[in-house]
Design a protein around this motif. Structure first.
Motif, PDB file in Angstrom:
ATOM      1  N   THR A  70       0.715  -1.184   0.009  1.00  0.00           N
ATOM      2  CA  THR A  70       0.071   0.072   0.006  1.00  0.00           C
ATOM      3  C   THR A  70       0.947   1.214  -0.092  1.00  0.00           C
ATOM      4  OG1 THR A  70      -1.602  -1.070   1.223  1.00  0.00           O
ATOM      5  CG2 THR A  70      -1.900   1.341   1.193  1.00  0.00           C
ATOM      6  N   LEU A  71       0.771   2.089  -0.877  1.00  0.00           N
ATOM      7  CA  LEU A  71       1.413   3.352  -1.224  1.00  0.00           C
ATOM      8  C   LEU A  71       0.637   4.398  -0.405  1.00  0.00           C
ATOM      9  CD1 LEU A  71       2.401   3.151  -4.839  1.00  0.00           C
ATOM     10  CD2 LEU A  71       3.716   2.207  -2.921  1.00  0.00           C
ATOM     11  N   THR A  72       1.008   5.174   0.638  1.00  0.00           N
ATOM     12  CA  THR A  72       0.523   6.015   1.480  1.00  0.00           C
ATOM     13  C   THR A  72       1.027   7.179   1.257  1.00  0.00           C
ATOM     14  OG1 THR A  72       1.739   5.872   3.432  1.00  0.00           O
ATOM     15  CG2 THR A  72       0.017   4.254   3.008  1.00  0.00           C
ATOM     16  N   TYR A  73       0.158   8.384   1.732  1.00  0.00           N
ATOM     17  CA  TYR A  73       0.462   9.749   1.815  1.00  0.00           C
ATOM     18  C   TYR A  73       0.492  10.132   3.376  1.00  0.00           C
ATOM     19  CZ  TYR A  73      -0.532  10.056  -3.274  1.00  0.00           C
ATOM     20  OH  TYR A  73      -0.628   9.846  -4.649  1.00  0.00           O
ATOM     21  N   PRO A  74       1.507  11.221   3.637  1.00  0.00           N
ATOM     22  CA  PRO A  74       1.205  11.973   4.723  1.00  0.00           C
ATOM     23  C   PRO A  74      -0.202  12.838   4.719  1.00  0.00           C
ATOM     24  CG  PRO A  74       3.310  12.120   4.032  1.00  0.00           C
ATOM     25  CD  PRO A  74       2.388  11.743   2.898  1.00  0.00           C
ATOM     26  N   LYS A  75      -0.788  13.207   5.815  1.00  0.00           N
ATOM     27  CA  LYS A  75      -1.935  13.981   5.607  1.00  0.00           C
ATOM     28  C   LYS A  75      -1.890  15.245   4.971  1.00  0.00           C
ATOM     29  CE  LYS A  75      -6.076  15.118   8.580  1.00  0.00           C
ATOM     30  NZ  LYS A  75      -6.368  15.257  10.040  1.00  0.00           N
ATOM     31  N   ALA A  85      -3.065  11.887  -8.317  1.00  0.00           N
ATOM     32  CA  ALA A  85      -3.055  10.214  -7.568  1.00  0.00           C
ATOM     33  C   ALA A  85      -2.453   9.350  -8.978  1.00  0.00           C
ATOM     34  CB  ALA A  85      -3.987   9.835  -6.997  1.00  0.00           C
ATOM     35  N   LYS A  86      -3.262   9.455  -9.844  1.00  0.00           N
ATOM     36  CA  LYS A  86      -2.676   8.820 -10.987  1.00  0.00           C
ATOM     37  C   LYS A  86      -1.088   9.252 -11.692  1.00  0.00           C
ATOM     38  CE  LYS A  86      -7.163   7.790 -13.264  1.00  0.00           C
ATOM     39  NZ  LYS A  86      -8.162   8.000 -14.353  1.00  0.00           N
ATOM     40  N   ALA A  87      -1.060  10.403 -11.675  1.00  0.00           N
ATOM     41  CA  ALA A  87       0.362  10.839 -12.035  1.00  0.00           C
ATOM     42  C   ALA A  87       1.306  10.748 -11.164  1.00  0.00           C
ATOM     43  CB  ALA A  87       0.284  12.675 -12.048  1.00  0.00           C
ATOM     44  N   ASP A  88       0.958  10.331  -9.760  1.00  0.00           N
ATOM     45  CA  ASP A  88       2.123  10.118  -8.657  1.00  0.00           C
ATOM     46  C   ASP A  88       2.236   8.621  -8.889  1.00  0.00           C
ATOM     47  OD1 ASP A  88       1.763  12.608  -7.490  1.00  0.00           O
ATOM     48  OD2 ASP A  88       0.527  12.014  -5.822  1.00  0.00           O
ATOM     49  N   PHE A  89       1.338   7.669  -9.235  1.00  0.00           N
ATOM     50  CA  PHE A  89       1.611   6.318  -9.414  1.00  0.00           C
ATOM     51  C   PHE A  89       2.551   5.912 -10.658  1.00  0.00           C
ATOM     52  CE2 PHE A  89       0.838   1.892 -11.022  1.00  0.00           C
ATOM     53  CZ  PHE A  89       1.132   1.127  -9.893  1.00  0.00           C
ATOM     54  N   ARG A  90       2.111   6.781 -11.686  1.00  0.00           N
ATOM     55  CA  ARG A  90       2.897   6.759 -12.916  1.00  0.00           C
ATOM     56  C   ARG A  90       4.450   6.961 -12.861  1.00  0.00           C
ATOM     57  NH1 ARG A  90       2.957   7.171 -18.579  1.00  0.00           N
ATOM     58  NH2 ARG A  90       4.388   8.329 -19.437  1.00  0.00           N
ATOM     59  N   VAL A 110      -0.735  -4.642 -10.611  1.00  0.00           N
ATOM     60  CA  VAL A 110      -2.178  -4.475 -10.694  1.00  0.00           C
ATOM     61  C   VAL A 110      -2.559  -3.530  -9.519  1.00  0.00           C
ATOM     62  CG1 VAL A 110      -4.568  -5.272 -10.547  1.00  0.00           C
ATOM     63  CG2 VAL A 110      -2.625  -6.886 -11.330  1.00  0.00           C
ATOM     64  N   ARG A 111      -3.013  -2.614  -9.815  1.00  0.00           N
ATOM     65  CA  ARG A 111      -3.233  -1.422  -8.549  1.00  0.00           C
ATOM     66  C   ARG A 111      -4.913  -0.595  -8.727  1.00  0.00           C
ATOM     67  NH1 ARG A 111      -5.294   2.778 -11.157  1.00  0.00           N
ATOM     68  NH2 ARG A 111      -4.397   4.084 -12.407  1.00  0.00           N
ATOM     69  N   ASN A 112      -5.106  -0.448  -7.355  1.00  0.00           N
ATOM     70  CA  ASN A 112      -6.254   0.170  -7.271  1.00  0.00           C
ATOM     71  C   ASN A 112      -6.085   1.582  -6.397  1.00  0.00           C
ATOM     72  OD1 ASN A 112      -9.068   0.340  -7.960  1.00  0.00           O
ATOM     73  ND2 ASN A 112      -9.656  -0.348  -5.787  1.00  0.00           N
ATOM     74  N   ILE A 113      -6.237   2.700  -6.918  1.00  0.00           N
ATOM     75  CA  ILE A 113      -6.076   4.141  -6.382  1.00  0.00           C
ATOM     76  C   ILE A 113      -7.555   4.399  -5.569  1.00  0.00           C
ATOM     77  CG2 ILE A 113      -5.870   6.520  -6.425  1.00  0.00           C
ATOM     78  CD1 ILE A 113      -4.391   6.058  -8.906  1.00  0.00           C
ATOM     79  N   THR A 118     -12.759  10.391   4.645  1.00  0.00           N
ATOM     80  CA  THR A 118     -11.942  11.347   5.113  1.00  0.00           C
ATOM     81  C   THR A 118     -11.057  11.869   4.422  1.00  0.00           C
ATOM     82  OG1 THR A 118     -10.571   9.547   5.967  1.00  0.00           O
ATOM     83  CG2 THR A 118     -12.623  10.155   7.414  1.00  0.00           C
ATOM     84  N   GLY A 119     -10.863  11.643   2.944  1.00  0.00           N
ATOM     85  CA  GLY A 119      -9.738  12.002   2.209  1.00  0.00           C
ATOM     86  C   GLY A 119      -8.477  11.328   2.165  1.00  0.00           C
ATOM     87  N   ASN A 120      -8.659  10.192   2.765  1.00  0.00           N
ATOM     88  CA  ASN A 120      -7.194   9.520   2.892  1.00  0.00           C
ATOM     89  C   ASN A 120      -7.122   8.676   1.581  1.00  0.00           C
ATOM     90  OD1 ASN A 120      -5.082   7.835   3.716  1.00  0.00           O
ATOM     91  ND2 ASN A 120      -6.081   6.642   5.252  1.00  0.00           N
ATOM     92  N   TRP A 121      -6.031   9.316   0.745  1.00  0.00           N
ATOM     93  CA  TRP A 121      -5.816   8.682  -0.462  1.00  0.00           C
ATOM     94  C   TRP A 121      -4.677   7.601  -0.289  1.00  0.00           C
ATOM     95  CZ3 TRP A 121      -7.771   9.657  -5.195  1.00  0.00           C
ATOM     96  CH2 TRP A 121      -8.738  10.510  -5.325  1.00  0.00           C
ATOM     97  N   HIS A 122      -4.836   6.363  -0.974  1.00  0.00           N
ATOM     98  CA  HIS A 122      -3.759   5.377  -0.706  1.00  0.00           C
ATOM     99  C   HIS A 122      -3.888   4.596  -2.128  1.00  0.00           C
ATOM    100  CE1 HIS A 122      -7.465   4.049   0.995  1.00  0.00           C
ATOM    101  NE2 HIS A 122      -6.972   2.897   0.649  1.00  0.00           N
ATOM    102  N   ILE A 123      -3.048   3.781  -2.295  1.00  0.00           N
ATOM    103  CA  ILE A 123      -2.949   2.979  -3.582  1.00  0.00           C
ATOM    104  C   ILE A 123      -2.486   1.552  -3.277  1.00  0.00           C
ATOM    105  CG2 ILE A 123      -1.877   2.625  -5.880  1.00  0.00           C
ATOM    106  CD1 ILE A 123      -1.147   5.597  -5.741  1.00  0.00           C
ATOM    107  N   HIS A 124      -3.307   0.532  -3.522  1.00  0.00           N
ATOM    108  CA  HIS A 124      -3.119  -0.957  -3.154  1.00  0.00           C
ATOM    109  C   HIS A 124      -2.191  -1.540  -4.519  1.00  0.00           C
ATOM    110  CE1 HIS A 124      -5.066  -0.867   0.490  1.00  0.00           C
ATOM    111  NE2 HIS A 124      -6.296  -0.696  -0.046  1.00  0.00           N
ATOM    112  N   VAL A 125      -1.337  -1.856  -4.485  1.00  0.00           N
ATOM    113  CA  VAL A 125      -0.634  -2.506  -5.493  1.00  0.00           C
ATOM    114  C   VAL A 125       0.063  -3.704  -5.299  1.00  0.00           C
ATOM    115  CG1 VAL A 125       1.211  -1.970  -7.314  1.00  0.00           C
ATOM    116  CG2 VAL A 125       0.625  -0.201  -5.885  1.00  0.00           C
ATOM    117  N   ALA A 126      -0.393  -5.009  -6.468  1.00  0.00           N
ATOM    118  CA  ALA A 126       0.230  -6.100  -6.385  1.00  0.00           C
ATOM    119  C   ALA A 126       1.298  -6.241  -7.438  1.00  0.00           C
ATOM    120  CB  ALA A 126      -0.804  -7.376  -6.624  1.00  0.00           C
TER     121      ALA A 126
END
Length: 281
Positions: A70-75, A85-90, A110-113, A118-126
């Motif tokens: 899981t790719l996470t962000y500080p608040k 978020a897509k640009a960050d993952f790219r 394989v990923r799901n943004i 609460t605005g908690n963005w994160h990215i699950h990645v296999a």
């Protein structure tokens, strides 16, 4: 009655779908009145098809001990929208892919943004794991932390993982395994790397509707995967089920046995779940 069988075969898994050919009738059985699919039914079929393709890619290109992270962000550094978020993952996968290539390997993912209420963005990645993966992904993700690193395991052969990586704001608990919806999602975007094409399935025409499915020698039918129902639109019966290869030494492929709901228990038959209606995969 003429029956169509579609088979997807992987290293240790076979998925089968069987349904009546609409050009032929079913002797002794009245066909239900054809109905127009509702928007909810169309949306759910689309979701099941997305899950199926994700599951097939995971089963074909991933193996035990690959990674789920899981790719996470500080608040204070969360993206303002999905585009960011897509640009960050790219940026992440290009940097990681470059390092994989230096080592003579190819990155697959394989990923799901996702964004929570609460605005908690994160990215699950296999992603496929190589000896330096830990170092590579930590350096490639420059927007926060790499958390929840988990090794992929053999149980269920990635069925639940496919649901987890394709969930969105419209996902419903009644259609997914327990634990998939572990947090609420208000926005999501699913994607895969382009280097994972799916082969065409094998298609057969059978002379009759098999009363009971049979497993080829060396395989067994996973009872939890067996589903038989009737298409709500065409009125024809259909079924789908999964076969696992019997492992060396007589040990069967390990699989998750998910808790049954009361309704499922009432409708359970000899081979597993038989519902009057259900997903058309």
């Amino acid at each position: 009655m003429k029956t169509k069988r579609v088979t997807y075969e992987f290293a240790d898994v076979i998925e089968r779908e069987e349904y009546l050919d609409g050009r032929y009738g079913a002797p002794g059985e009245k066909r239900s009145v054809k109905k127009k699919a509702t928007p909810e039914q169309v949306a759910q079929v689309n979701q099941w098809n997305k899950e199926k393709k994700a599951r097939h890619r995971l089963r074909k290109y991933f193996k035990v001990n690959d990674y789920l992270i899981t790719l996470t962000y500080p608040k204070d550094r969360r993206p303002k929208d999905m585009k960011q978020a897509k640009a960050d993952f790219r940026e992440f996968y290009l940097a990681a892919g470059k390092e994989y290539k230096k080592r003579g390997m190819e990155l697959r993912w394989v990923r799901n943004i996702e964004c929570t209420p609460t605005g908690n963005w994160h990215i699950h990645v296999a992603l496929n794991r190589i000896p330096d993966t830990d170092i590579i992904i930590e350096a490639a993700w420059k927007h926060g932390r790499v958390k929840d690193k988990q090794l992929l395991y053999r149980k269920g052969n990635f069925k639940k993982l496919a649901q987890y990586l394709t969930k969105d704001a419209k996902s419903q608990e009644k259609y997914v395994e327990k634990g998939v919806l572990d947090h609420k999602v208000v926005e999501a975007n699913y994607s895969v790397s382009r280097n994972m094409p799916l082969p065409e399935p094998e298609k057969e025409k059978l002379d009759r509707w098999p009363k009971e499915p049979e497993a080829p020698r060396g395989w067994y039918i996973d009872k939890e995967s067996y589903f038989e129902g009737r298409n709500k639109v065409t009125g024809f019966p259909y079924r789908h089920y999964t076969l696992f290869r019997i492992q060396t030494g007589g040990k069967r492929e390990m699989r998750l046995m998910y808790p049954k709901t009361g309704e499922e228990e009432k409708t359970r038959k000899k081979h597993g779940k038989k519902h009057p209606t259900g997903p058309v995969l």
